[in-house]
Design an enzyme around this catalytic site. Structure first.
Site, PDB file in Angstrom:
ATOM      1  CD  GLU A 152      28.358  61.323  90.296  1.00 27.35           C
ATOM      2  OE1 GLU A 152      27.642  61.859  91.428  1.00 27.35           O
ATOM      3  OE2 GLU A 152      28.681  61.784  89.181  1.00 27.35           O
ATOM      4  CB  CYS A 159      21.217  51.910 110.507  1.00 28.18           C
ATOM      5  SG  CYS A 159      20.545  50.523 109.665  1.00 28.18           S
ATOM      6  CD  GLU A 309      26.343  62.619  85.742  1.00 28.44           C
ATOM      7  OE1 GLU A 309      27.423  63.836  85.995  1.00 28.44           O
ATOM      8  OE2 GLU A 309      25.688  62.156  85.918  1.00 28.44           O
ATOM      9  CD  GLU A 357      23.532  69.246  91.232  1.00 29.92           C
ATOM     10  OE1 GLU A 357      23.012  68.963  91.097  1.00 29.92           O
ATOM     11  OE2 GLU A 357      24.985  68.499  91.085  1.00 29.92           O
ATOM     12  CE  LYS A 358      20.125  78.972  92.705  1.00 28.60           C
ATOM     13  NZ  LYS A 358      20.351  78.847  94.284  1.00 28.60           N
TER      14      LYS A 358
HETATM   15  C1  GLA Z   1      27.173  64.289  89.731  1.00 29.75           C
HETATM   16  C2  GLA Z   1      25.496  64.122  89.801  1.00 29.75           C
HETATM   17  C3  GLA Z   1      25.759  64.832  89.231  1.00 29.75           C
HETATM   18  C4  GLA Z   1      25.445  66.361  89.432  1.00 29.75           C
HETATM   19  C5  GLA Z   1      27.253  66.248  88.280  1.00 29.75           C
HETATM   20  C6  GLA Z   1      27.339  67.730  89.695  1.00 29.75           C
HETATM   21  O1  GLA Z   1      28.226  63.431  88.972  1.00 29.75           O
HETATM   22  O2  GLA Z   1      25.270  62.169  88.493  1.00 29.75           O
HETATM   23  O3  GLA Z   1      23.831  64.599  89.364  1.00 29.75           O
HETATM   24  O4  GLA Z   1      25.126  66.515  90.010  1.00 29.75           O
HETATM   25  O5  GLA Z   1      27.715  65.185  89.766  1.00 29.75           O
HETATM   26  O6  GLA Z   1      28.524  67.717  89.383  1.00 29.75           O
HETATM   27 ZN    ZN Z   2      22.053  51.401 107.264  1.00 31.97          ZN
END
Ligand code: GLA
Ligand code: ZN
Length: 667
Positions: A152, A159, A309, A357-358
């Site tokens: 992502e 900078c 995802e 994210e647990k």
């Molecule tokens: C994103 C990230 C993942 C995770 C999810 C949680 O899509 O790519 O690593 O953090 O969000 O929703």
């Molecule tokens: Zn930079």
């Protein structure tokens, strides 16, 4: 048949075995559970840099060797990630220039992820190096089927290295001519005339933030720097593993990077979908998801995409993370396949024991076993996807296009005027897609630079900016028989946000639509105006154009304010085609009523003959017809002929009943 990467639907997701390096018995349990859940793929190594290179130049690939071997032995494909999304602490400590500088000019400390400078030569070199090591080591590993580049991509760095890169980008795009830039940005205004490119900085709250053209240039620059960062990442992969396709996961509603530009650099488009089911009306959420699927699919038209995802359960980042009801995950995933996905994947396979994210949903919960609602949902979906395997590579064909243009979105967000409180480019676009979804008509979601000629109709909500050539291409399209519909605030500015002179919409579009717009009114939230169309009265919400007909047929008129009696909906015959203008925004059913007229008048056919029911979306992909119930009640749909139910293999005809979240796939 489009290009396909697998003969079956990929079902899997992010897998982080390095979090469980001290309990390798869990790795074996993962393999058992993956097979049980009909999971056939896992994406490994996304955030593994610290585990792969614990100290500079000291590598540890053994754990990954073992995992990839185990995956292969168990018939699970590996999508191998490059780890640039999060750098190890030693790297940030030794080379502070790799850390991002925020808009306030302060360099970040080590922490979070996506916290790196895109320009830093050291970071680029380190990324290239670890990627080369991965490619060399696993180039012939039989489990490895695809590259997942970083994660992502997002964000920006302010900078000095990035400032210099931005200035060079501007020099290149404005022919190294500061006067050209001054003119295009209208810098004479407020004495902003520049004498040197060195005087320009990135937009900042304590600096320049009132020039939309600067904001547009900065976003275009950021897109290009992400692409060049990505190209730097994949250079060793292209060299060493040219046989392995490359993708990077795009994000739902992230507007920082122009994906319409980025897409040509990936072999396959993939994206991460997190709809908020069961929070309000699922049908509205389904329209938005449908639009996003169509947007990402159309980035590489004719090709399937990967859903990289999703969550099989809840996320952890809303204020309130409602659990979706059983069946919702399955329906949501089937919708993705209906719109062209060849994969359903999750974040993540096994819930993390600690860290941020647990509590984010995962296939395997902290309880560690398979006797959970979520695990059963995932398993059932896995079995269904296996039955749908033949669909992979099948194209979605559309005769209607809706324009959602990324750069136009930036301009719409940024300009100052009319109604500054509400712009809503995304939801406005979804509003104009929904009427087609409701009627089982496939759409492509295109940019203003895509070819219009293959479509029977093109709908362009809020096409505020017209990039070079767009005006002419709309004119050509309508002249040669196309149907084009536009809404309020169309054709005001060029690609640098400079207004066209001579009245709106720009240039020839006044002839094409047979109208001109004299003023634009903005309406407070609680004081909507009134407009009449097709014998029905609608609220005017937020904004409306006050237009004159120059020959267009008037289909509706305003009923309030000093412009009562003036046209608000028009239709013009131009050449062999027709151009419609809907001059006001309405937040209830005007778009639907207008599109019904457009569909009827122009005999736009649904993509299959099945009459849909309220809240049921029907979608055709190749020979497959997906019938999906997003309403909150059981629904009945009557089939127009005999079909085969692809999942049960039984014959289907007459009436079919769909429970809440129910769906069927026919051919
Ligand atoms: C994103 C990230 C993942 C995770 C999810 C949680 O899509 O790519 O690593 O953090 O969000 O929703
Ligand atoms: Zn930079």
């Amino acid at each position: 048949m489009a290009e396909k990467f697998f003969d079956y639907i990929i079902h899997g997701g992010d897998y982080n075995p390095d979090q469980w390096i001290k309990t390798p018995e869990i790795w074996d349990e993962d393999m058992r559970l993956m097979k049980l859940a009909h999971v056939n793929s896992a994406t490994v190594g996304i955030f593994s840099w610290a585990a792969l290179e614990p100290e500079e130049g000291i590598y540890n690939f053994e754990w990954l060797d073992k995992i990839l071997d185990k995956m292969h032995e168990n018939g699970i494909a590996a999508i191998l990630a490059t780890p640039s999304g999060a750098r190890p602490a030693w790297l940030a400590q030794k080379y502070p220039e790799v850390l991002r500088v925020e808009e306030n000019g302060i360099r970040n400390e080590f922490g979070v992820r996506h916290n790196h400078c895109l320009t830093s030569p050291i970071y680029r070199e380190k990324v290239r190096n670890i990627n080369r090591m991965l490619a060399e080591r696993y180039k012939n590993h039989p489990a490895v089927k695809m590259w997942h580049i970083s994660n992502e991509y997002s964000g920006e760095c302010h900078c000095e290295l990035c400032q210099q890169a931005f200035r060079n980008w501007l020099r290149e795009h404005y022919h190294n001519d500061i006067d050209e830039l001054n003119f295009k940005w209208w810098n004479g205004f407020w004495a902003h005339t520049l004498t040197d490119f060195e005087q320009i900085n990135s937009p900042k709250s304590r600096g320049e933030n009132h020039i939309t053209a600067l904001y547009l240039a900065w976003n275009r620059f950021l897109t290009d720097s992400h692409i060049s960062f990505y190209e730097n990442e994949i250079a060793p992969l292209r060299e060493i593993t040219p046989h392995i396709p490359v993708t990077t996961n795009f994000m739902r509603h992230y507007n920082g990077i122009d994906y319409q530009k980025f897409a040509s650099h990936v072999d396959l488009v993939s994206w991460d979908n997190y709809p908020h089911w069961d929070k309000g009306k699922n049908l509205d959420e389904a329209f938005e998801a449908a639009f996003l699927h169509d947007f990402f699919r159309t980035l590489k038209k004719g090709q399937p995409f990967f859903l990289m995802e999703s969550t099989p359960s809840q996320v952890n980042w809303h204020d309130v993370n409602k659990l979706p009801k059983s069946g919702m995950h399955e329906l949501s995933s089937i919708q993705a396949v209906a719109h062209g996905a060849d994969s359903i994947q999750y974040f993540q396979w096994r819930k993390s024991r600690g860290g941020h994210e647990k509590y984010h949903g995962a296939v395997v919960d902290h309880c560690g076993h398979e006797n959970t609602r979520v695990f059963r949902d995932v398993t059932r979906l896995g079995q269904t996807l296996e039955k749908l395997g033949k669909i992979t590579g099948t194209e979605v064909k559309s005769r209607v296009a809706v324009i959602y243009d990324w750069e136009n979105g930036w301009a719409v967000d940024a300009f100052c005027g009319f109604n500054n409180s509400r712009r809503d480019y995304v939801s406005e676009t979804v509003k104009w897609c929904a009427p087609f979804y409701r009627r089982g008509i496939n759409i492509d979601v295109i940019s203003m630079q895509d070819d219009f000629s293959e479509y029977d109709a093109v709908v362009a909500p809020f096409l505020y900016m017209l990039k070079d050539g767009t005006e002419e291409r709309i004119e050509q399209y309508v002249k040669s028989g196309g149907v084009f519909a536009a809404t309020y605030l169309t054709g005001l500015v060029d690609k640098d946000d400079m207004c066209f002179l001579g009245g709106f919409p720009a240039g020839k579009l006044k002839d094409v639509f047979g109208i001109w717009c004299e003023e634009t009114d903005a309406l407070p939230e609680n004081m909507p105006g009134k407009a009449e169309f097709g014998g029905k009265l609608y609220d005017i919400n937020h904004v409306c154009d006050i237009i004159h007909s120059n020959g267009a047929k008037i289909l509706g008129t305003y009923k309030s304010d000093f412009y009562a009696g003036m046209p608000c909906v028009t239709k013009n015959s131009y050449g062999n085609g027709k151009a419609y203008y809907a001059a006001f925004r309405n937040d209830s059913d005007f778009a639907d009523d207008f599109c019904r007229m457009l569909i009827d008048e122009n005999e736009i056919k649904t993509d299959c003959g099945i009459e849909t029911a309220d809240g049921v979306l029907i979608r055709k992909r190749g020979e497959y017809i997906f019938v999906m119930n997003f309403s909150d009640e059981e629904r009945e749909v009557t089939l127009d002929k005999e079909y085969q139910n692809v999942i049960t293999n039984e014959t289907a005809n007459g009436k079919i009943t769909l429970p809440v979240c129910g769906y069927t796939v026919l051919r």
